[in-house]
Design a protein around this motif. Structure first.
Motif, mmCIF file in Angstrom:
data_model
loop_
_atom_site.group_PDB
_atom_site.id
_atom_site.type_symbol
_atom_site.label_atom_id
_atom_site.label_comp_id
_atom_site.label_asym_id
_atom_site.label_seq_id
_atom_site.Cartn_x
_atom_site.Cartn_y
_atom_site.Cartn_z
ATOM 1 N N ALA A 59 0.823 -1.212 0.000
ATOM 2 C CA ALA A 59 0.000 0.000 0.000
ATOM 3 C C ALA A 59 0.856 1.261 0.000
ATOM 4 O O ALA A 59 0.447 2.297 -0.506
ATOM 5 N N ILE A 60 2.056 1.195 0.559
ATOM 6 C CA ILE A 60 2.870 2.426 0.579
ATOM 7 C C ILE A 60 3.788 2.569 -0.628
ATOM 8 O O ILE A 60 4.113 3.682 -1.024
ATOM 9 N N TYR A 61 4.206 1.476 -1.266
ATOM 10 C CA TYR A 61 5.160 1.594 -2.380
ATOM 11 C C TYR A 61 4.703 2.562 -3.489
ATOM 12 O O TYR A 61 5.518 3.316 -4.016
ATOM 13 N N LYS A 73 2.822 0.205 -7.985
ATOM 14 C CA LYS A 73 1.882 -0.720 -7.364
ATOM 15 C C LYS A 73 1.944 -2.091 -8.044
ATOM 16 O O LYS A 73 2.128 -3.113 -7.401
ATOM 17 N N LEU A 74 1.803 -2.104 -9.365
ATOM 18 C CA LEU A 74 1.702 -3.382 -10.059
ATOM 19 C C LEU A 74 3.030 -4.142 -10.073
ATOM 20 O O LEU A 74 3.046 -5.370 -10.030
ATOM 21 N N THR A 75 4.130 -3.427 -10.127
ATOM 22 C CA THR A 75 5.428 -4.104 -10.113
ATOM 23 C C THR A 75 5.680 -4.700 -8.726
ATOM 24 O O THR A 75 6.140 -5.840 -8.602
ATOM 25 N N HIS A 160 -2.147 6.806 -6.668
ATOM 26 C CA HIS A 160 -2.115 5.884 -5.526
ATOM 27 C C HIS A 160 -3.324 4.946 -5.493
ATOM 28 O O HIS A 160 -4.199 5.037 -4.618
ATOM 29 N N GLN A 161 -3.349 4.062 -6.446
ATOM 30 C CA GLN A 161 -4.444 3.100 -6.592
ATOM 31 C C GLN A 161 -4.406 2.058 -5.470
ATOM 32 O O GLN A 161 -3.375 1.469 -5.207
ATOM 33 N N ILE B 210 -6.461 2.648 4.899
ATOM 34 C CA ILE B 210 -5.177 2.724 5.600
ATOM 35 C C ILE B 210 -4.983 4.109 6.241
ATOM 36 O O ILE B 210 -3.922 4.403 6.758
ATOM 37 N N GLY B 211 -6.001 4.941 6.170
ATOM 38 C CA GLY B 211 -5.965 6.198 6.924
ATOM 39 C C GLY B 211 -5.254 7.353 6.266
ATOM 40 O O GLY B 211 -4.722 8.229 6.953
#
Lengths: 428, 267
Positions: A59-61, A73-75, A160-161, B210-211
């Motif tokens: 979620a953060i990458y 995200k996809l990588t 940020h999908q 996730i806020g």
């Protein structure tokens, strides 16, 4: 008497993503030193994701970079899936590529029209072009909106999908949305072709002409595309993605929070032109025709060709997305997600982000990330970019400093650098 | 807003350390074209080569977290030259995801990524902008929604002050009739304590929040009650803190409130 030279500096290169500057030092014998300063602060993405749950790390990458958050995200998702030994169904793979193409279309349209074109038309920024170049601005917005909308529908939003996860998607759009997507892509095709024609007319500066080694992903299924399990260099060398570290060396330079990379001891290039240099034979459709007709402009020897290569890709990926949607529709209804069993393991994913090869290497242990290595296209490109800025400076250091500054900025912009992205490369 | 000179409101969009997503969101708004004739963009490096850093402006928009010593000086300069300072996005308002491990030693993080390599600029642990200067208004989100920009700028331009949102994502999610990711699927959804305004974007896709818009303000952030629910679902204190810290690592109430839940259990 000795001449006194002041360094020529650009504190903050405008119209690129992220904060970077250029410093050129001139002496009696010409250009002494050229540095691309990457001044954006470090964010330590690999380090802060260590020991974290895989889904939270994934979620953060994407937050590494907004211009290519889908790419990140996809990588990352694919690297994690490879690590735990999961392979997504073909139709999920196809829809992921459609989502990725949404990013490609938006990113290329923004780069070409808003970041590159103003220089050629004599404006300091796109907002001043609105009156005089209504058609171009409206095409830019249409293509950008199409890409964003594709990311909204398949990825949950344009930046940020969250809707791409291990095993597939949280939720898939209705069949009718994909049908509308096809229709909108078909309508966009002439606009993409107009963009290509427009960019064939722009100058490619011969000051930076010279041999370049290009590296790109070797596309899966022998069709020009985004995913691949091998990397391919223009010197003929091919190697599995897992072996990237044996071929590409990274090192820290003191003037940059982003590291530099070399292949066989030398700088190299990644990006749209590198994809064409290595994989043009895998193009098809309208893009293939355009490529054949304008090969002379899509040169392997000039970084400015990257702009035109992106324009060609706007045409190609628009058509490709239509085919991929057909592939998915043929299997409708599609289950959005498969359960993924989180096992221990190591996985490397290499894909083509809008600006070139993106590498994610992840190790998963007890459901947590125990190793993360991320190398972004801009980090791969920095050493080469610096060399091309030097070539430009060597030809123009005696000219008006404002002209030199513009030309060096134009070299940097041709690479479409994602500087925010580039400051997170790690070697553990 | 009182205007000087050419009658246009002077705006500067400044970037610290970030993914540039807040600026990109702003740049991608078609509504921007309507705004442009009424404002003068004094500084916006992402789109404007002729940017001036730092000149007097009416509204300074700042994206990114303060992550180098040089950026501390920059935000101070921006403050001195701006009538209104708006912190934009999760990095500027909450420190961003780069604050996830804010209690770790900077040296250690540096070593993991750069080894023994040295760089001539001075890195520091990421912090929200208000830790260094007075911030007048905040636009939340990673990235903010387009309507957040329209509402905030629209309100500021007519000389009024935008209101902060004081209800959670959970409310929007319920109103939309989504099935509950937390109660029905047992996933650690932060919707109950996260500031609304995204129309429950992620839960609508069946994905746990996730806020990214940060914990609700007004001193009501319900870290404790949500921690209690998570605990009942089997999450450890560390797991709960890890998740809440993705976007709330700098919230002064977080640790204390989660700690309280686990103290209660011991007694």
């Amino acid at each position: 008497m000795k001449n006194v030279y002041l360094p020529i500096t650009i504190d903050h290169i405008a119209r690129v993503e992220g904060k970077g500057g250029v410093e050129i030092v001139v002496g009696d014998d010409g250009v002494k030193e050229v540095k691309l300063n990457i001044i954006e602060g470090p964010r330590f993405f690999e380090a802060i994701s260590l020991g974290k749950k895989v889904d939270e790390a994934l979620a953060i990458y994407p937050r590494i970079c907004s211009f290519c958050s889908v790419a990140h995200k996809l990588t990352a998702v694919e690297a994690a899936e490879k690590a735990v030994g999961f392979t997504p169904r073909e139709e999920i793979q196809a829809l992921r590529e459609v989502l990725y193409i949404g990013d490609m279309i938006e990113s290329h349209a923004l780069h070409l029209y808003l970041l590159v074109l103003p220089d050629y038309l004599g404006y300091s920024g796109p907002l001043h072009m609105v009156e005089e170049y209504k058609k171009e601005i409206s095409i830019a917005l249409d293509l950008k909106n199409l890409g964003s909308w594709m990311m909204d529908e398949l990825g949950s939003r344009a930046i940020h999908q969250e809707n791409a996860i291990m095993g597939g998607f949280g939720k898939l759009p209705d069949k009718s949305v994909l049908e509308t997507m096809k229709k909108r892509l078909k309508e966009a095709l002439p606009k993409a072709e107009y963009t290509f024609e427009l960019f064939t007319k722009l100058e490619q500066y011969e000051e930076v002409e010279g041999p370049i080694t290009h590296i790109a992903v070797k596309p899966r299924n022998d069709v020009y595309g985004i995913y691949g399990d091998y990397l391919k260099a223009s010197d003929g060398n091919e190697f599995p993605s897992e072996e990237y570290k044996e071929h590409i060396k990274e090192f820290v330079v003191e003037h940059s929070f982003a590291k530099h990379s070399v292949y066989r001891e030398k700088p190299f290039m990644v990006g749209a032109i590198s994809r064409l240099v290595n994989n043009a034979s895998l193009l098809y459709g309208k893009a293939k025709e355009l490529y054949e007709a304008h090969k002379d402009l899509l040169r392997a020897t000039n970084p400015f060709a990257n702009n035109l290569a992106q324009a060609l890709e706007l045409v190609y990926f628009t058509e490709r997305a239509i085919d991929l949607i057909d592939e998915a529709l043929a299997k409708w209804p599609i289950k959005a997600r498969d359960e993924v069993e989180i096992r221990d393991g190591f996985g490397v994913s290499t894909t083509e982000a809008p600006r070139g090869v993106l590498v994610y290497a992840l190790n998963v242990e007890n459901g947590r990330v125990s190793y993360a290595d991320i190398i972004t296209p801009t980090a791969f490109n920095l050493a080469m970019m610096e060399q091309h800025v030097r070539m430009m400076a060597e030809k123009h250091y005696n000219d008006d400093p404002e002209k030199l500054k513009l030309l060096t900025e134009m070299v940097v912009r041709a690479y479409d650098p994602c500087i925010s992205c580039s400051v997170h490369v790690a070697r553990l | 807003m009182e205007m000087e000179g050419n009658g246009k409101v002077r705006i500067g969009f400044y970037a610290l350390t970030s993914c540039y997503g807040c600026q990109l969101q702003f740049a991608m708004m078609d509504e921007l074209l309507q705004l442009i004739p009424n404002v003068e963009i004094v500084c916006w490096y992402m789109l404007e080569r002729d940017s001036k850093e730092v000149e007097p402006v009416d509204i300074a928009l700042i994206e990114g977290s303060v992550s180098t010593e040089e950026e501390i000086e920059l935000v101070k300069k921006i403050r001195e030259n701006a009538k209104i300072v708006v912190a934009v996005g999760a990095c500027a308002t909450q420190g961003g995801v780069q604050s996830w491990e804010k209690d770790k030693d900077l040296e250690e993080l540096w070593k993991t990524v750069y080894g023994d390599g040295k760089v001539k600029f001075q890195p520091k642990m990421a912090e929200p902008v208000e830790n260094y200067i007075k911030v007048d208004y905040k636009i939340y989100g990673c990235p903010p929604e387009k309507k957040d920009f329209i509402y905030a700028l629209g309100t500021l331009l007519i000389g009024s002050w935008p209101e902060d949102i004081d209800y959670p994502v959970c409310l929007e999610c319920r109103l939309n009739g989504n099935s509950c990711v937390l109660l029905e699927k047992g996933e650690p959804c932060l919707g109950p304590l996260t500031r609304a305004g995204c129309n429950a974007r992620c839960p609508a896709y069946g994905i746990a929040c996730i806020g990214c818009r940060g914990a609700i303000g007004y001193d009501v952030a319900w870290f404790d009650s949500l921690a209690r629910v998570f605990k009942e679902k089997g999450l450890t204190k560390e797991e709960i803190l890890e998740r809440m810290k993705i976007f709330n690592a700098h919230n002064p109430k977080l640790e204390e409130m989660v700690e309280k839940v686990f103290q209660e259990v011991k007694e």
